[in-house]
Scaffold this motif. Structure first.
Motif, PDB file in Angstrom:
ATOM      1  N   PHE A  36     -25.365 129.384 -38.897  1.00  0.00           N
ATOM      2  CA  PHE A  36     -25.086 128.673 -40.142  1.00  0.00           C
ATOM      3  C   PHE A  36     -24.297 129.612 -41.037  1.00  0.00           C
ATOM      4  N   GLU A  37     -23.338 129.035 -41.799  1.00  0.00           N
ATOM      5  CA  GLU A  37     -22.441 129.862 -42.599  1.00  0.00           C
ATOM      6  C   GLU A  37     -23.136 130.404 -43.828  1.00  0.00           C
ATOM      7  N   THR A  38     -22.658 131.578 -44.245  1.00  0.00           N
ATOM      8  CA  THR A  38     -23.061 132.125 -45.533  1.00  0.00           C
ATOM      9  C   THR A  38     -21.822 132.306 -46.380  1.00  0.00           C
ATOM     10  N   THR A  39     -22.023 132.443 -47.637  1.00  0.00           N
ATOM     11  CA  THR A  39     -20.910 132.607 -48.558  1.00  0.00           C
ATOM     12  C   THR A  39     -20.959 133.994 -49.151  1.00  0.00           C
ATOM     13  N   GLY A  40     -19.840 134.703 -49.040  1.00  0.00           N
ATOM     14  CA  GLY A  40     -19.788 136.051 -49.558  1.00  0.00           C
ATOM     15  C   GLY A  40     -19.426 136.076 -51.018  1.00  0.00           C
ATOM     16  N   GLU A  41     -19.019 137.231 -51.473  1.00  0.00           N
ATOM     17  CA  GLU A  41     -18.651 137.415 -52.881  1.00  0.00           C
ATOM     18  C   GLU A  41     -17.514 136.481 -53.239  1.00  0.00           C
ATOM     19  N   LEU A  42     -17.612 135.871 -54.408  1.00  0.00           N
ATOM     20  CA  LEU A  42     -16.613 134.926 -54.921  1.00  0.00           C
ATOM     21  C   LEU A  42     -16.446 133.716 -54.013  1.00  0.00           C
ATOM     22  N   GLY A  43     -17.476 133.401 -53.220  1.00  0.00           N
ATOM     23  CA  GLY A  43     -17.447 132.166 -52.444  1.00  0.00           C
ATOM     24  C   GLY A  43     -16.749 132.272 -51.108  1.00  0.00           C
ATOM     25  N   ALA A  44     -16.338 133.465 -50.661  1.00  0.00           N
ATOM     26  CA  ALA A  44     -15.661 133.607 -49.377  1.00  0.00           C
ATOM     27  C   ALA A  44     -16.645 133.383 -48.235  1.00  0.00           C
ATOM     28  N   LYS A  45     -16.249 132.547 -47.254  1.00  0.00           N
ATOM     29  CA  LYS A  45     -17.114 132.248 -46.117  1.00  0.00           C
ATOM     30  C   LYS A  45     -17.186 133.454 -45.184  1.00  0.00           C
ATOM     31  N   GLN A  46     -18.412 133.739 -44.685  1.00  0.00           N
ATOM     32  CA  GLN A  46     -18.621 134.844 -43.777  1.00  0.00           C
ATOM     33  C   GLN A  46     -19.381 134.359 -42.552  1.00  0.00           C
TER      34      GLN A  46
ATOM     35  N   PRO B 201     -41.099 136.169 -37.458  1.00  0.00           N
ATOM     36  CA  PRO B 201     -41.395 136.444 -38.874  1.00  0.00           C
ATOM     37  C   PRO B 201     -40.270 137.200 -39.575  1.00  0.00           C
ATOM     38  N   THR B 202     -39.692 138.179 -38.847  1.00  0.00           N
ATOM     39  CA  THR B 202     -38.596 138.951 -39.454  1.00  0.00           C
ATOM     40  C   THR B 202     -37.388 138.065 -39.731  1.00  0.00           C
ATOM     41  N   GLN B 203     -37.077 137.213 -38.765  1.00  0.00           N
ATOM     42  CA  GLN B 203     -35.939 136.313 -38.934  1.00  0.00           C
ATOM     43  C   GLN B 203     -36.173 135.330 -40.078  1.00  0.00           C
ATOM     44  N   LYS B 204     -37.402 134.878 -40.210  1.00  0.00           N
ATOM     45  CA  LYS B 204     -37.721 133.963 -41.309  1.00  0.00           C
ATOM     46  C   LYS B 204     -37.489 134.629 -42.660  1.00  0.00           C
ATOM     47  N   VAL B 205     -37.871 135.915 -42.745  1.00  0.00           N
ATOM     48  CA  VAL B 205     -37.657 136.647 -43.996  1.00  0.00           C
ATOM     49  C   VAL B 205     -36.172 136.774 -44.284  1.00  0.00           C
ATOM     50  N   ILE B 206     -35.399 137.134 -43.227  1.00  0.00           N
ATOM     51  CA  ILE B 206     -33.952 137.294 -43.409  1.00  0.00           C
ATOM     52  C   ILE B 206     -33.304 135.970 -43.788  1.00  0.00           C
ATOM     53  N   LYS B 207     -33.705 134.895 -43.115  1.00  0.00           N
ATOM     54  CA  LYS B 207     -33.152 133.578 -43.429  1.00  0.00           C
ATOM     55  C   LYS B 207     -33.470 133.188 -44.870  1.00  0.00           C
ATOM     56  N   SER B 208     -34.688 133.493 -45.315  1.00  0.00           N
ATOM     57  CA  SER B 208     -35.073 133.198 -46.691  1.00  0.00           C
ATOM     58  C   SER B 208     -34.225 133.979 -47.677  1.00  0.00           C
ATOM     59  N   LEU B 209     -33.973 135.270 -47.330  1.00  0.00           N
ATOM     60  CA  LEU B 209     -33.139 136.093 -48.214  1.00  0.00           C
ATOM     61  C   LEU B 209     -31.719 135.566 -48.275  1.00  0.00           C
ATOM     62  N   ILE B 210     -31.201 135.114 -47.120  1.00  0.00           N
ATOM     63  CA  ILE B 210     -29.859 134.550 -47.101  1.00  0.00           C
ATOM     64  C   ILE B 210     -29.786 133.287 -47.953  1.00  0.00           C
TER      65      ILE B 210
ATOM     66  N   ASP C 163     -31.708 132.587 -50.468  1.00  0.00           N
ATOM     67  CA  ASP C 163     -31.774 133.021 -51.871  1.00  0.00           C
ATOM     68  C   ASP C 163     -30.420 133.516 -52.351  1.00  0.00           C
ATOM     69  N   LYS C 164     -29.731 134.253 -51.477  1.00  0.00           N
ATOM     70  CA  LYS C 164     -28.402 134.765 -51.829  1.00  0.00           C
ATOM     71  C   LYS C 164     -27.429 133.610 -52.074  1.00  0.00           C
ATOM     72  N   GLU C 165     -27.467 132.619 -51.186  1.00  0.00           N
ATOM     73  CA  GLU C 165     -26.595 131.451 -51.351  1.00  0.00           C
ATOM     74  C   GLU C 165     -26.870 130.753 -52.686  1.00  0.00           C
ATOM     75  N   GLN C 166     -28.132 130.629 -53.012  1.00  0.00           N
ATOM     76  CA  GLN C 166     -28.505 129.976 -54.266  1.00  0.00           C
ATOM     77  C   GLN C 166     -27.999 130.775 -55.455  1.00  0.00           C
ATOM     78  N   LEU C 167     -28.139 132.103 -55.378  1.00  0.00           N
ATOM     79  CA  LEU C 167     -27.664 132.959 -56.472  1.00  0.00           C
ATOM     80  C   LEU C 167     -26.151 132.879 -56.618  1.00  0.00           C
ATOM     81  N   ILE C 168     -25.427 132.832 -55.497  1.00  0.00           N
ATOM     82  CA  ILE C 168     -23.971 132.716 -55.550  1.00  0.00           C
ATOM     83  C   ILE C 168     -23.564 131.406 -56.204  1.00  0.00           C
ATOM     84  N   THR C 169     -24.251 130.318 -55.818  1.00  0.00           N
ATOM     85  CA  THR C 169     -23.955 129.014 -56.419  1.00  0.00           C
ATOM     86  C   THR C 169     -24.209 129.031 -57.918  1.00  0.00           C
ATOM     87  N   GLU C 170     -25.352 129.599 -58.304  1.00  0.00           N
ATOM     88  CA  GLU C 170     -25.677 129.672 -59.731  1.00  0.00           C
ATOM     89  C   GLU C 170     -24.682 130.558 -60.479  1.00  0.00           C
TER      90      GLU C 170
END
Length: 259
Positions: A58-68, A80-89, A91-98
């Motif tokens: 699944f895509e993530t969005t980098g700084e200034l909205g650039a797709k990575q 469990p580790t992957q779930k934590v990383i996915k959650s952090l990603i 959260d990052k997407e949400q912060l970028i949108t905000e």
């Protein structure tokens, strides 16, 4: 056999047994540790492999909205580790949108601030006291220009005053109509290149409209105040008729030249 000798014999018999037991236990412990180590290496290797993007990523969005390209996770087999990383990603997407929303709102607010600052400057510029002083300055400069011009020799001093006052009135009409704050260079260009021709046109119009020095003085007051109450109706009608072509000419030039 003495007790000490019997104890020594017992110790000699037990030592090999103990050594054998320790050896066997150590061997099995080593086997367990080695197996766990290999499992950990495999898990780490699998985790590293899963961090490589694939068609199920699944895509993530980098700084200034650039797709990575993001880490790849099987949604149905997340550790469990992957779930934590996915959650952090996420959260990052949400912060970028905000952040993007806030940035857009900040840009809108900045635009509003700029508009308000421009509005404030315009209002300060067009404040009655400041505008009156500016118009007096324009009239003085235009009058001095006309007096130095050989073409103005045919006009009387009073007529030149009317011409200068009319030029200042047209200057006011121009900046008010366009809500402009002219730089000093553009102001001088307007005074020297545009208003003199208009002033001469007004001088000729005044000669036609006014029938006496008294009417000329009333016209001078009219151009300075824009107050028609002191003008006889017939004089005002005559002036309007001959003044309109002068105004149309200079305004058309200003519009074409986009001063």
């Amino acid at each position: 056999m003495s007790k000490s000798k019997a104890f020594s014999t017992l110790v000699l018999l037990l030592v090999p047994v103990i050594l054998v037991a320790l050896g066997v236990g150590g061997y099995f412990a080593y086997q367990r540790i080695d197996a766990q180590h290999k499992r950990n290496e495999k898990e780490l290797e699998r985790f590293g492999y899963e961090m490589v993007a694939s068609s199920t990523s699944f895509e993530t969005t980098g700084e200034l909205g650039a797709k990575q390209l993001p880490p790849t996770f099987d949604e149905n087999k997340l550790t469990p580790t992957q779930k934590v990383i996915k959650s952090l990603i996420n959260d990052k997407e949400q912060l970028i949108t905000e952040t993007q929303v806030l940035k857009s709102e900040i840009e809108k607010l900045q635009a509003q601030i700029n508009e308000l600052e421009d509005y404030k400057r315009l209002n300060e510029h067009f404040a009655p006291e400041r505008l009156e002083d500016e118009l007096k300055s324009v009239e003085r400069q235009l009058k001095a220009f006309l007096i130095r011009s050989p073409d103005a020799e045919r006009f009387t001093t009073l007529q030149i005053e009317i011409m200068a006052a009319a030029g200042a009135a047209e200057y006011k009409a121009y900046i008010t109509r366009n809500r402009l704050m002219l730089s000093e260079d553009k102001k001088q260009t307007l005074i020297s290149d545009y208003l003199p021709g208009y002033a001469f046109c007004v001088g000729d119009a005044v000669e036609v409209a006014a029938n006496s020095a008294s009417e000329e003085r009333r016209l001078a007051t009219f151009f300075r105040t824009d107050d028609t109450s002191d003008l006889p109706q017939a004089l005002y009608q005559d002036l309007s008729m001959v003044l309109e072509p002068c105004q149309l000419s200079v305004r058309q030039r200003l519009e074409e030249d986009k001063l």
